[in-house]
Design an enzyme around this catalytic site. Structure first.
Site, short mmCIF file in Angstrom:
data_model
loop_
_atom_site.label_atom_id
_atom_site.label_comp_id
_atom_site.label_asym_id
_atom_site.label_seq_id
_atom_site.Cartn_x
_atom_site.Cartn_y
_atom_site.Cartn_z
N GLU A 110 12.72 -11.03 29.60
CA GLU A 110 12.14 -11.46 30.88
C GLU A 110 11.56 -12.86 30.76
O GLU A 110 11.78 -13.71 31.61
CB GLU A 110 11.03 -10.48 31.27
CG GLU A 110 10.26 -10.89 32.51
CD GLU A 110 9.31 -9.82 32.98
OE1 GLU A 110 8.79 -9.07 32.13
OE2 GLU A 110 9.07 -9.73 34.20
N GLU B 267 8.01 0.00 36.36
CA GLU B 267 8.52 -0.87 37.41
C GLU B 267 9.95 -0.42 37.75
O GLU B 267 10.13 0.37 38.65
CB GLU B 267 8.46 -2.33 36.96
CG GLU B 267 8.52 -3.27 38.15
CD GLU B 267 7.77 -4.57 37.95
OE1 GLU B 267 7.07 -4.73 36.95
OE2 GLU B 267 7.90 -5.44 38.83
C1 BGC Z 1 9.72 -8.28 38.06
C2 BGC Z 1 10.64 -9.43 38.29
C3 BGC Z 1 10.56 -9.74 39.74
C4 BGC Z 1 9.19 -10.29 39.91
C5 BGC Z 1 8.91 -10.89 41.21
C6 BGC Z 1 8.34 -8.76 38.29
O1 BGC Z 1 7.37 -7.83 38.05
O2 BGC Z 1 9.89 -7.68 36.83
O3 BGC Z 1 11.78 -9.52 37.63
O4 BGC Z 1 11.56 -10.47 40.30
O5 BGC Z 1 8.21 -9.35 39.54
O6 BGC Z 1 7.61 -11.01 41.45
#
Ligand code: BGC
Length: 733
Positions: free
Chosen positions: A617, A336
């Site tokens: 997270e 990501e």
């Molecule tokens: C990310 C996040 C992001 C979110 C929004 C995720 O996969 O890691 O931090 O803001 O998606 O959908």
């Protein structure tokens, strides 16, 4: 822009210099350089600068940054300029849908060496057909998957180089960096090396970092040493599941002699490394752990009597480092690492205290505005917007502005203005801020509410199902409408700062309309705010949506809900940054502290008790039994939920700007939670501001540091306010 005539992995571009004769010595030599892909440039094997992974990642369609290096000391007649270009963000993998080469499938180099001689003569060496290209010692390179280096290819054979051919390229997209470049920041040593239950060699760095491992090693020719990286251990082994399909694996092929390896065309988010194929015993002397990120100057500190809280703050700092590698990212380890706008929207004020991020974020905001310009004001979920380059899954609605995420267009420049006081950022971003408002305005229901379309909402509310993080307790329309109100008010203030009366009126009118709609539809006669949950109250209070009486009732209800929840977190990305502020503002400081110092899951300190060295997270990225959360989205290095550090700076410590950029300072420490002391300092544009408070048997003792020429005020918990002179002063009860 040139590319090798035949496509190569990590090509090495090369040009021999022959200096013009008869003009004396070279007085000055400057190299401007950029690439499609990430590059490292050398003159006679010496790096031209300290940066790595240049030119980073910008909205390449419209903007490619170049660096300028003074290479006067390096050039001489016959010098060889060599540049290795790797896939990086240009041609490597990006995003979670398996995409690669989203911007282009050919790597390119553009460079211009400008030489000025003693007599004023100028010689320019630019990338043209006089350059050649050939293979380097890198066999494979990818930001997510890692790098493979074959020392058997050294020294690199420079004799059979291929021609280069021009690559169609619009030089109009070239632009200098506004912010710092990515550098090797520091080097750590392994803390522990041991054998896992399955017999693998594991290394613990002791800190979740972003960067790579370099080493010097000697072993049989052709033997492969493999380094696999991960943030956590699971059942005593490397926990790679949270990386999804990012391989995070570097491979070093030995030459038989003494080899030095440094995989500088990738990066990993990791604390643990699994080492395979190491010849002989691996010791902590063999490895250097290189921390890599944008070259940001640390500006703000915080420490207090509670070791867990101090460690939490340290974790926020490490999360900032790791996620500020050329652009502000969500996370640095899995497939990501994107510039998710919402994460930064809430975290920008914290980042702006901890580090000087003015240039760094101003640079990113230029990309944000460019993306928006090409999308009718829509602020994408990620900047640079790679999602638009991927096939859009037909089952999803077309992407559209979302609250918090798209609000980054307003919240981030405002945070920079507050921290650094330079209105240039507002001037530059105002069109983008207004475009965001206008786009969202066009999405409102006739009621004036933002209640249609997809919202991430209070993303990752701990009560949302693990696989549906958007299903929060807070009605997404309440969150969205509240956020729009905040944005409209901030744009009105920005327009006021810039003296733009019409824009100020426009934004104020929108704010008034949205506030009216919010109160009419979401605030009950008894003061209840729709969804009756922590986030709804926190946003309604902090975003000035309520009149005084309703705000007091909302504060009461908020404190009640927080207490009923056992002072555990009940909020996600949207509510978390504001809940302690809302409690403080409405007179419930004790509840704010109880929430802050909670150690049961979910809470900020829970992760610290589990040994976290960065902010996670999810509230429970690691479950209380030590297992990794089974959700497929489980990073251990996300800064968003660390945004509470901003409140810690302003309220626990008590340093806040009274005027943008700390031209005037307000010290307003609000001790609580049993803390006995707290201290911190901030390097502002006007000099260093510092504060220390201590609970003594006589009462609260406060020491302030104020730079000359800065007006400062000390507001004490009992409400008294005193002017503070410059210099260091101790205020006793
Ligand atoms: C990310 C996040 C992001 C979110 C929004 C995720 O996969 O890691 O931090 O803001 O998606 O959908």
């Amino acid at each position: 822009m040139v590319t090798p005539a035949v496509d190569l992995t990590a090509p090495l571009f090369r040009r021999e210099l022959s200096l013009d004769r008869g003009h004396g010595e070279v007085d000055r030599a400057v190299l401007h350089i950029s690439s499609l892909g990430v590059h490292e440039a050398f003159i006679d094997g010496v790096p031209v600068g300290p940066d790595v992974l240049s030119p980073g990642w910008s909205a390449y369609e419209w903007r490619l940054r170049f660096a300028t290096h003074d290479v006067t000391e390096l050039v001489r007649d016959g010098s060889v300029l060599s540049v290795c270009v790797g896939n990086g963000w240009w041609r490597g993998r990006l995003g979670f849908m398996g995409a690669r080469a989203l911007y282009g499938d050919r790597l390119g180099l553009i460079a211009q060496l400008e030489l000025t001689f003693d007599d004023g003569h100028e010689q320019v060496v630019a990338t043209d057909s006089s350059w050649t290209a050939g293979p380097s010692d890198t066999l494979a390179d990818d930001l997510y998957d890692g790098q493979t280096i074959d020392a058997g290819r050294r020294p690199i054979d420079l004799t059979w180089h291929l021609p280069v051919v021009p690559l169609p390229f619009d030089t109009g997209v070239l632009t200098p960096y506004l912010g710092p470049r990515v550098v090797r920041h520091e080097v750590l040593r392994a803390r522990r090396i041991w054998t896992s239950p399955s017999g693998r060699t594991l290394v613990d760095v002791g800190q979740n970092i972003v960067g790579w491992v370099r080493c010097t090693v000697q072993g049989p020719r052709g033997q492969e040493v493999r380094l696999r990286h991960a943030e956590v251990l699971e059942d005593g082994e490397l926990g790679v599941r949270p990386l999804r399909d990012a391989q995070a694996t570097d491979r070093f092929v030995l030459s038989g002699g003494v080899d030095h390896f440094e995989p500088s065309m990738t990066f990993h988010g990791f604390r643990y490394v699994e080492v395979t194929g190491w010849p002989g015993d691996l010791t902590d002397d063999d490895l250097e752990i290189v921390v890599v990120h944008s070259d940001l100057v640390r500006t703000g500190t915080f420490a207090c009597s509670d070791p867990l809280l101090s460690r939490f703050h340290e974790n926020v700092v490490w999360g900032t480092r790791g996620n500020m590698l050329d652009l502000p990212t969500d996370c640095p380890q899995r497939n990501e690492r994107l510039g998710w706008t919402g994460d930064l929207a809430v975290f920008a004020p914290t980042a702006a205290y901890l580090f000087d991020v003015e240039g760094f974020l101003a640079d990113w905001l230029v990309d944000l505005a460019l993306e928006q310009e090409h999308a009718d004001g829509f602020v994408p979920n990620v900047v640079p917007d790679v999602l638009k380059l991927m096939p859009h899954p037909p089952q999803f609605p077309p992407p559209e502005s979302t609250a918090v995420w798209s609000d980054a267009a307003v919240w981030v420049p405002w945070a920079l203005y507050e921290a650094y006081g330079d209105r240039v950022v507002l001037e530059r971003q105002l069109p983008s801020m207004l475009a965001h408002l206008r786009r969202v305005q066009s999405l409102l229901s006739p009621t004036g509410l933002w209640d249609k379309g997809f919202q991430f909402g209070d993303w990752l509310d701990p009560d949302a199902p693990p696989d549906a993080p958007w299903k929060a307790k807070a009605d997404p329309a309440v969150v969205a409408t509240a956020c729009l109100h905040r944005s409209a008010r901030l744009v009105a203030r920005a327009a006021e700062v810039l003296g733009l009366a019409a824009e100020q009126r426009e934004a104020t009118a929108l704010a008034d309309r949205v506030r009216g709609a919010f109160v009419e539809h979401y605030v009950g006669a008894d003061g209840t705010v729709r969804s009756d949950c922590v986030t709804a109250y926190a946003l309604a209070i902090c975003f000035d949506l309520l009149d005084a009486r309703d705000e007091e009732r909302a504060g009461q209800r908020l404190a009640e809900l927080v207490a009923q929840g056992g002072h555990r977190i009940a909020t996600g990305f949207a509510g978390t940054p504001f809940v302690t502020d809302a409690l403080t503002r409405t007179g419930h400081l004790d509840d704010a502290y109880a929430l802050l110092l909670q150690t049961e899951c979910p809470s900020w300190l829970y992760a610290v008790t589990m040994g976290a060295t960065t902010v996670w997270e999810r509230w429970d990225s690691m479950l209380p039994d030590g297992k990794v959360n089974p959700g497929e989205m489980t990073s251990f290095n996300h800064y968003a939920l660390g945004a509470v550090a901003d409140w810690m700076h302003r309220t626990v410590l008590g340093i806040a700007p009274a005027e943008p950029g700390y031209a005037a300072v307000r010290f307003a420490p609000r001790p609580g939670g049993g803390l006995t002391w707290c201290e911190g300092a901030l390097d502002t544009r006007h000099g260093r501001v510092g504060l220390r408070w201590e609970q003594t048997t006589d009462g609260l003792v406060v020491t302030t540091d104020v730079p000359e020429g800065v007006h400062a005020l000390l507001s004490l918990p009992d409400g008294t306010e005193v002017d503070v002179p410059a210099g260091r002063v101790t205020h006793r009860p």
